[in-house]
Scaffold this motif. Structure first.
Motif, PDB file in Angstrom:
ATOM      1  N   ARG A  95      88.562   1.608  20.506  1.00 24.08           N
ATOM      2  CA  ARG A  95      89.049   2.101  19.216  1.00 24.08           C
ATOM      3  C   ARG A  95      88.011   1.918  18.121  1.00 24.08           C
ATOM      4  O   ARG A  95      87.855   2.769  17.232  1.00 24.08           O
ATOM      5  CB  ARG A  95      90.355   1.393  18.852  1.00 24.08           C
ATOM      6  CG  ARG A  95      91.495   1.715  19.796  1.00 24.08           C
ATOM      7  CD  ARG A  95      92.809   1.155  19.299  1.00 24.08           C
ATOM      8  NE  ARG A  95      93.905   1.532  20.198  1.00 24.08           N
ATOM      9  CZ  ARG A  95      95.181   1.491  19.858  1.00 24.08           C
ATOM     10  NH1 ARG A  95      95.527   1.100  18.647  1.00 24.08           N
ATOM     11  NH2 ARG A  95      96.118   1.855  20.716  1.00 24.08           N
ATOM     12  N   PRO A 104      91.307  11.345  17.368  1.00 26.33           N
ATOM     13  CA  PRO A 104      90.328  12.105  18.152  1.00 26.33           C
ATOM     14  C   PRO A 104      89.443  12.957  17.249  1.00 26.33           C
ATOM     15  O   PRO A 104      89.928  13.684  16.383  1.00 26.33           O
ATOM     16  CB  PRO A 104      91.212  12.968  19.042  1.00 26.33           C
ATOM     17  CG  PRO A 104      92.450  12.162  19.222  1.00 26.33           C
ATOM     18  CD  PRO A 104      92.658  11.455  17.913  1.00 26.33           C
ATOM     19  N   ARG A 139      91.267  14.029  30.953  1.00 23.74           N
ATOM     20  CA  ARG A 139      91.223  12.577  30.825  1.00 23.74           C
ATOM     21  C   ARG A 139      92.248  11.980  31.761  1.00 23.74           C
ATOM     22  O   ARG A 139      93.106  12.683  32.309  1.00 23.74           O
ATOM     23  CB  ARG A 139      91.494  12.130  29.382  1.00 23.74           C
ATOM     24  CG  ARG A 139      92.826  12.593  28.798  1.00 23.74           C
ATOM     25  CD  ARG A 139      92.923  12.157  27.334  1.00 23.74           C
ATOM     26  NE  ARG A 139      94.069  12.704  26.649  1.00 23.74           N
ATOM     27  CZ  ARG A 139      95.273  12.146  26.598  1.00 23.74           C
ATOM     28  NH1 ARG A 139      95.484  11.004  27.240  1.00 23.74           N
ATOM     29  NH2 ARG A 139      96.252  12.701  25.925  1.00 23.74           N
ATOM     30  N   SER A 160      86.694  16.789  20.340  1.00 22.99           N
ATOM     31  CA  SER A 160      87.636  16.591  21.442  1.00 22.99           C
ATOM     32  C   SER A 160      87.859  17.871  22.219  1.00 22.99           C
ATOM     33  O   SER A 160      87.810  18.967  21.680  1.00 22.99           O
ATOM     34  CB  SER A 160      88.978  16.082  20.904  1.00 22.99           C
ATOM     35  OG  SER A 160      88.813  14.808  20.347  1.00 22.99           O
ATOM     36  N   TYR A 182      95.091   7.264  19.849  1.00 21.17           N
ATOM     37  CA  TYR A 182      94.095   7.235  20.902  1.00 21.17           C
ATOM     38  C   TYR A 182      94.742   7.500  22.261  1.00 21.17           C
ATOM     39  O   TYR A 182      95.887   7.158  22.485  1.00 21.17           O
ATOM     40  CB  TYR A 182      93.420   5.853  20.969  1.00 21.17           C
ATOM     41  CG  TYR A 182      92.768   5.421  19.701  1.00 21.17           C
ATOM     42  CD1 TYR A 182      91.441   5.736  19.447  1.00 21.17           C
ATOM     43  CD2 TYR A 182      93.478   4.704  18.747  1.00 21.17           C
ATOM     44  CE1 TYR A 182      90.830   5.330  18.271  1.00 21.17           C
ATOM     45  CE2 TYR A 182      92.880   4.294  17.572  1.00 21.17           C
ATOM     46  CZ  TYR A 182      91.557   4.612  17.340  1.00 21.17           C
ATOM     47  OH  TYR A 182      90.967   4.219  16.179  1.00 21.17           O
ATOM     48  N   ASN A 233      85.291   4.673  18.565  1.00 16.46           N
ATOM     49  CA  ASN A 233      85.742   6.043  18.319  1.00 16.46           C
ATOM     50  C   ASN A 233      86.291   6.241  16.915  1.00 16.46           C
ATOM     51  O   ASN A 233      86.503   7.384  16.497  1.00 16.46           O
ATOM     52  CB  ASN A 233      86.766   6.455  19.377  1.00 16.46           C
ATOM     53  CG  ASN A 233      86.093   6.679  20.725  1.00 16.46           C
ATOM     54  OD1 ASN A 233      85.542   7.722  20.990  1.00 16.46           O
ATOM     55  ND2 ASN A 233      86.146   5.661  21.584  1.00 16.46           N
ATOM     56  N   TYR A 293      85.156  11.752  23.321  1.00 19.96           N
ATOM     57  CA  TYR A 293      85.298  10.303  23.227  1.00 19.96           C
ATOM     58  C   TYR A 293      84.055   9.607  23.760  1.00 19.96           C
ATOM     59  O   TYR A 293      83.358  10.123  24.644  1.00 19.96           O
ATOM     60  CB  TYR A 293      86.532   9.834  23.996  1.00 19.96           C
ATOM     61  CG  TYR A 293      87.821  10.261  23.355  1.00 19.96           C
ATOM     62  CD1 TYR A 293      88.329   9.573  22.260  1.00 19.96           C
ATOM     63  CD2 TYR A 293      88.516  11.365  23.831  1.00 19.96           C
ATOM     64  CE1 TYR A 293      89.508   9.978  21.657  1.00 19.96           C
ATOM     65  CE2 TYR A 293      89.689  11.779  23.242  1.00 19.96           C
ATOM     66  CZ  TYR A 293      90.183  11.081  22.153  1.00 19.96           C
ATOM     67  OH  TYR A 293      91.344  11.485  21.552  1.00 19.96           O
TER      68      TYR A 293
END
Length: 411
Positions: free
Chosen positions: A234, A241, A163, A245, A182, A237, A197
């Motif tokens: 947010r 996580p 990421r 993930s 997050y 999701n 995500y």
């Protein structure tokens, strides 16, 4: 960073930096060198002004000298190898990885103009190593926003992060006191395909599907747009996580029967790492460049030293001028929380950490898993007995000094 004489983003965002989380991987020095040279070529196309690149150590100021970046792959590999990350005893382990720092300067400016500054930690296959890339470009000349995004896409394809993105110092400050549930959202945000995500579809953003992940590019590079899309991210999701993930790099050599426990442990460790980083960043003030924490920790002891580096600091060291700090009870709890989250069944946890957070909010850490911690005052062997009861290590994983301490305590 300018576009035809005008800033290309809302000044309220503060400083924008590219930060990539690379995950745990055993890339060789040769592979890292090749990626660095390819990245330099990308950046030189972004800002084509003639410039020189030098390599500097962690401690040396960029204007003090340094070696020129070799453009030959064999010499660049030697450069990467010279930046091997070592433990507290100065020993390099194959899983420790490498650290390289690069700075560019415009030719003919007496090194007063620095378009790019990159810090790269990569090649570590031990879970706590936090491989990452950070790139700043405050003094770079950017032809256009689209050219800039195209450059970022090339860098994502080269480094293959888990990421990352183009993140704002203002958002970091706003989120400083919040629990870290997050990853950050920036004007540009990237997640690998198996990150778990979900980018919400939203008029604020353009989603671009790349070979290895998805890129979310805000249409307006403003603080308001970042905050609104962060809220949308947010909401979609829905919590910490999720169970999908990415953990693939952490688990390449993990027994499949332990995947669930390892997965949960790595997520908790990342959350604890981020939380400590945010708290340490909050101790920085105007003019501070970075904060360095060294801590020796067991279940019943927690000895800490804080060094806040500032050109006008009261104290001097070989690493620069600094001010000291007494820390806070919240930081102490966060250190112990990170140590607990780092525990792995049978392998134990670390006894010491050197944690660094820069003024721009970039955290790095090196851990002491196997060497006797250094104390200002000696501790009794019983301290290690209590620690062994709380975080047991299999006997074959206990270093000799720890076995001796346990014997001295009658274990």
């Amino acid at each position: 960073m300018k576009e035809d004489g005008h800033t290309i983003f809302d000044p309220a965002l503060g400083t924008l930096n590219l930060r990539l989380q690379l995950g745990v991987r055993a890339d060789s020095a040769h592979e890292i060198a090749a990626t660095i040279l390819a990245s330099v070529s990308v950046l030189e196309r972004l800002d084509p002004r003639p410039m020189e690149w030098i390599t500097v150590t962690r401690a040396a100021p960029a204007t003090a000298g340094g070696d020129f970046l070799p453009r030959n792959i064999d010499e660049a590999t030697s450069l990467v190898e010279s930046g091997a990350r070592k433990d507290d005893a100065g020993k390099f382990y194959e899983g420790s990885g490498y650290f390289v720092q690069l700075v560019s300067f415009l030719n003919g400016t007496d090194r007063s103009v620095s378009p790019f500054h990159a810090s790269i930690a990569d090649g570590a296959s031990d879970a706590p190593s936090h491989n990452s890339l950070k790139l700043t470009f405050k003094q770079a000349m950017i032809p256009s926003r689209e050219t800039f995004v195209a450059c970022l896409v090339e860098l994502f394809d080269l480094w293959l992060p888990e990421r990352g993105g183009l993140f704002s110092s203002a958002i970091t400050r706003n989120n400083r006191d919040q629990p870290i549930w997050y990853p950050p959202v920036g004007v540009v945000t990237y997640f690998a395909n198996d990150s778990g995500y979900v980018f919400p579809e939203d008029p604020l953003v353009e989603l671009r599907h790349l070979p290895n992940g998805t890129l979310a590019v805000l249409k307006d590079w403003t603080l308001d747009a970042v905050q609104k899309y962060e809220a949308a991210f947010r909401a979609v999701n829905n919590g910490i996580p999720n169970e999908r993930s990415a953990v693939r790099n952490h688990m390449r050599n993990t027994d499949s029967s332990n995947l669930g426990n390892q997965h949960n442990g790595l997520l908790q460790e990342q959350e604890a790492f981020d939380r400590l980083g945010v708290l340490l960043h909050g101790l920085l003030g105007p003019g501070d460049e970075r904060i360095e924490l060294t801590a020796s920790v067991t279940t019943s002891t927690n000895e800490q030293h804080f060094y806040i580096f500032n050109p006008n600091g009261r104290f001097s060291s070989q690493n620069g001028s600094f001010n000291d700090h007494g820390g806070t009870s919240e930081v102490s709890r966060a250190i112990k929380a990170l140590r607990e989250a780092s525990y792995r069944v049978g392998s134990g946890t670390w006894f010491g950490v050197h944690f660094v957070v820069t003024a721009s909010g970039n955290p790095t850490a090196n851990y002491n898993f196997d060497h006797e911690p250094e104390w200002d005052f000696p501790v009794a062997p019983a301290v290690y007995v209590r620690d062994q009861l709380k975080y047991p290590r299999d006997e074959h994983r206990q270093p000799e000094w720890l076995k001796q301490k346990l014997r001295e305590a009658g274990i």
